[in-house]
Scaffold this motif. Structure first.
Motif, PDB file in Angstrom:
ATOM      1  N   ASP A  85      12.681   4.359  27.706  1.00  0.00           N
ATOM      2  CA  ASP A  85      12.204   5.741  27.603  1.00  0.00           C
ATOM      3  C   ASP A  85      12.624   6.380  26.284  1.00  0.00           C
ATOM      4  O   ASP A  85      11.860   7.157  25.686  1.00  0.00           O
ATOM      5  CB  ASP A  85      12.689   6.571  28.791  1.00  0.00           C
ATOM      6  CG  ASP A  85      14.198   6.496  28.988  1.00  0.00           C
ATOM      7  OD1 ASP A  85      14.820   5.528  28.505  1.00  0.00           O
ATOM      8  OD2 ASP A  85      14.749   7.399  29.636  1.00  0.00           O
ATOM      9  N   GLU A  86      13.836   6.053  25.821  1.00  0.00           N
ATOM     10  CA  GLU A  86      14.292   6.576  24.534  1.00  0.00           C
ATOM     11  C   GLU A  86      13.457   6.011  23.391  1.00  0.00           C
ATOM     12  O   GLU A  86      13.104   6.723  22.439  1.00  0.00           O
ATOM     13  CB  GLU A  86      15.775   6.232  24.322  1.00  0.00           C
ATOM     14  CG  GLU A  86      16.705   6.857  25.348  1.00  0.00           C
ATOM     15  CD  GLU A  86      18.138   6.381  25.209  1.00  0.00           C
ATOM     16  OE1 GLU A  86      18.435   5.729  24.174  1.00  0.00           O
ATOM     17  OE2 GLU A  86      18.937   6.634  26.115  1.00  0.00           O
ATOM     18  N   GLU A  88      10.346   4.924  23.614  1.00  0.00           N
ATOM     19  CA  GLU A  88       8.999   5.498  23.671  1.00  0.00           C
ATOM     20  C   GLU A  88       8.978   6.904  23.090  1.00  0.00           C
ATOM     21  O   GLU A  88       8.023   7.286  22.391  1.00  0.00           O
ATOM     22  CB  GLU A  88       8.500   5.496  25.118  1.00  0.00           C
ATOM     23  CG  GLU A  88       8.214   4.100  25.639  1.00  0.00           C
ATOM     24  CD  GLU A  88       7.570   4.065  27.009  1.00  0.00           C
ATOM     25  OE1 GLU A  88       6.995   3.013  27.353  1.00  0.00           O
ATOM     26  OE2 GLU A  88       7.631   5.080  27.735  1.00  0.00           O
ATOM     27  N   ALA A  89      10.004   7.683  23.371  1.00  0.00           N
ATOM     28  CA  ALA A  89      10.073   9.042  22.828  1.00  0.00           C
ATOM     29  C   ALA A  89      10.205   9.023  21.314  1.00  0.00           C
ATOM     30  O   ALA A  89       9.540   9.792  20.600  1.00  0.00           O
ATOM     31  CB  ALA A  89      11.249   9.792  23.452  1.00  0.00           C
ATOM     32  N   LYS A 121      11.142   6.404  36.402  1.00  0.00           N
ATOM     33  CA  LYS A 121      11.552   6.468  34.998  1.00  0.00           C
ATOM     34  C   LYS A 121      10.388   6.110  34.086  1.00  0.00           C
ATOM     35  O   LYS A 121      10.209   6.723  33.028  1.00  0.00           O
ATOM     36  CB  LYS A 121      12.729   5.512  34.767  1.00  0.00           C
ATOM     37  CG  LYS A 121      13.348   5.630  33.383  1.00  0.00           C
ATOM     38  CD  LYS A 121      14.588   4.762  33.256  1.00  0.00           C
ATOM     39  CE  LYS A 121      15.224   4.918  31.880  1.00  0.00           C
ATOM     40  NZ  LYS A 121      16.457   4.116  31.733  1.00  0.00           N
ATOM     41  N   SER A 125       8.693   8.790  31.562  1.00  0.00           N
ATOM     42  CA  SER A 125       8.645   8.507  30.126  1.00  0.00           C
ATOM     43  C   SER A 125       7.238   8.721  29.584  1.00  0.00           C
ATOM     44  O   SER A 125       7.064   9.286  28.492  1.00  0.00           O
ATOM     45  CB  SER A 125       9.094   7.072  29.866  1.00  0.00           C
ATOM     46  OG  SER A 125       8.996   6.759  28.494  1.00  0.00           O
ATOM     47  N   ASN A 128       6.703  12.364  29.209  1.00  0.00           N
ATOM     48  CA  ASN A 128       7.456  12.884  28.076  1.00  0.00           C
ATOM     49  C   ASN A 128       6.751  12.574  26.764  1.00  0.00           C
ATOM     50  O   ASN A 128       6.678  13.421  25.860  1.00  0.00           O
ATOM     51  CB  ASN A 128       8.862  12.286  28.073  1.00  0.00           C
ATOM     52  CG  ASN A 128       9.739  12.868  26.980  1.00  0.00           C
ATOM     53  OD1 ASN A 128       9.749  14.078  26.758  1.00  0.00           O
ATOM     54  ND2 ASN A 128      10.473  12.014  26.283  1.00  0.00           N
TER      55      ASN A 128
END
Length: 474
Positions: A85-86, A88-89, A121, A125, A128
């Motif tokens: 997720d980090e 992808e952000a 999650k 993601s 986000n």
């Protein structure tokens, strides 16, 4: 229109690319490794390719300034269980910074259906990333899809593995969760039809097929389409961790992807509206029709790409270029050669190695090695190969990764992604009517050397017969 296609090497990107070209658009493919863009020479001659990793902002602007639109097809779910997720952000933020230096008017993002208050999650993601892209200086169109069904898709291949391998299944309770599958053909249609459509600017749309099904329904309908019966029993005691291991050992999925999928499968993924379908006048295919279309592609050997070819599905997490130079010092080798009479036919044999075609000798021994590899967290033989007789650099080939596939210079180089106490290469090369087969192993410490010598008798037996059978052309 001039279009940037990110994720051009991915499952969706590989199918979207020829459609955009057929529509007359000029396409710029943004990929991390140009050598891994698995397209034939005809398509390659019609596109521009730029190498860019959206986890880092390049020192120079690589995206042409005169682009009209871009497709954002970047995700990292197969690469990690913890920090995807980090990643992808960060990729989305960097994309915004890079695109703001162009005249891009529209960005199209393929996301997931996020209608639940509580999200996994993976879906959180995706949402986000959507929010980040909305902050870009362009008009955003978001298409939110659930399970995508098509030849080579992770969902289709997992369902196929479960049904074909297990006529009787003891399943976790998440198989009763509702979802709304959509055919890959319909996803591509939606992606192309919203391009330049100002009615879709700065809006998010759910897209799905006509059927709302549980995962159990999907498994049973698959069996019905294929002409057999399966029995599914649901138990409440299977934990997410056990479910992940269950998917990993039975299907072609990696453990990282299995973990993320199980996390998402607990959430209902159903479209809330079909505004876009009505707006575009598009009739979507049923789940059974999607399965039938997938098998028509498979039977005709027309599978364009597979999610299993993802670099993240194996052990290499770096540039393939770092492995393409086979070391000469500090290594152990098994070298064999044989005289041949028909270079072309032998080359074709090499290009068909692995997957359903097998390894030309002792396939049951290869299967045992693959099973043992899965037990220790390796890919095993689950990935097979995407094409029956085509190989591209970067392709997964059972528990190998293709580093070099140069048919013109008659050389195929593979790197092992199986779990071993060292690094291994397997090379096939033809020169002056001689076939050379070389297995190279760079051991890590004493354990690596013990491993090599423990399997050396098998290597002599298997590799010796393998090269003889590859050389046969009658």
């Amino acid at each position: 229109m001039k279009i940037v296609l990110t994720g051009a090497n991915g499952y969706i990107g590989m199918r979207l690319l020829p459609q955009l070209l057929d529509m007359g658009h000029e396409v710029v493919c943004a990929v991390r490794d140009e050598k891994r863009l698995s397209v034939d020479s005809k398509i390659r001659s019609r596109i521009q390719v730029v190498e860019i990793d959206f986890l880092d902002i390049p020192e120079e602007q690589k995206i042409p300034p005169d682009i009209d639109a871009a497709y954002y097809l970047i995700h990292s779910m197969t690469s990690s269980v913890t920090d995807f997720d980090e990643k992808e952000a960060q990729a989305a933020k960097n994309f915004n910074k890079i695109i703001e230096k162009t005249q891009c008017e529209q960005v199209i993002y393929l996301s997931g259906i996020v209608n639940n208050e509580e999200l996994s999650k993976h879906l959180s993601s995706r949402k986000n990333v959507e929010d980040i892209l909305y902050r870009g200086n362009f008009k955003l169109t978001v298409l939110r899809a659930g399970i995508i069904v098509g030849s080579g898709s992770s969902s289709f291949e997992i369902i196929r593995d479960l049904c074909e391998k297990l006529p009787v299944m003891i399943t976790p309770k998440w198989v009763l969760t509702k979802t709304q599958p959509i055919a890959i053909r319909d996803v591509i249609q939606f992606l192309t039809m919203v391009l330049g459509n100002k009615q879709t600017y700065d809006q998010s749309f759910d897209i799905g097929g006509p059927d709302v099904l549980t995962y159990k329904d999907m498994l049973q309908r698959y069996a019905k389409v294929r002409g057999f019966k399966n029995w599914i029993f649901t138990v409440p005691v299977m934990t997410p961790k056990l479910s992940s291991y269950w998917l990993y050992f039975v299907t072609s999925t990696s453990y990282k992807l299995a973990t993320n999928l199980v996390d998402s499968m607990k959430m209902e993924v159903v479209a809330k509206d079909n505004r876009l379908q009505q707006m575009l006048g598009l009739k979507t295919h049923t789940y059974e029709e999607a399965i039938d279309l997938a098998f028509k592609k498979i039977e005709q050997n027309l599978v364009i790409s597979s999610w299993k070819d993802s670099i993240a599905s194996g052990q290499i997490q770096e540039d393939l270029e770092n492995y393409i130079q086979v070391p000469k010092f500090g290594v152990l080798q098994d070298k064999k050669s044989i005289k041949i009479t028909n270079e072309g036919a032998v080359l074709d044999n090499i290009w068909r190695i692995g997957g359903e075609n097998g390894w030309y000798y002792g396939n049951w021994l290869w299967k045992i090695r693959g099973f043992l590899d899965k037990l220790v967290g390796g890919p095993g033989l689950r990935r097979g190969r995407t094409h029956l007789d085509k190989i591209f650099p970067g392709d997964a080939l059972d528990f190998w990764r293709v580093l070099l596939a140069d048919k013109k210079n008659k050389r195929l180089l593979l790197f092992a992604e199986m779990r071993t106490p060292g690094e291994a290469w397997l090379e096939f090369r033809i020169k002056d009517n001689i076939l050379y087969q070389t297995a190279t192993f760079r051991p890590k410490g004493l354990l690596g050397r013990l491993y090599w010598y423990s399997v050396l008798p098998f290597h002599l037996f298997i590799f010796g017969n393998m090269i003889k059978n590859i050389a046969k052309t009658d």
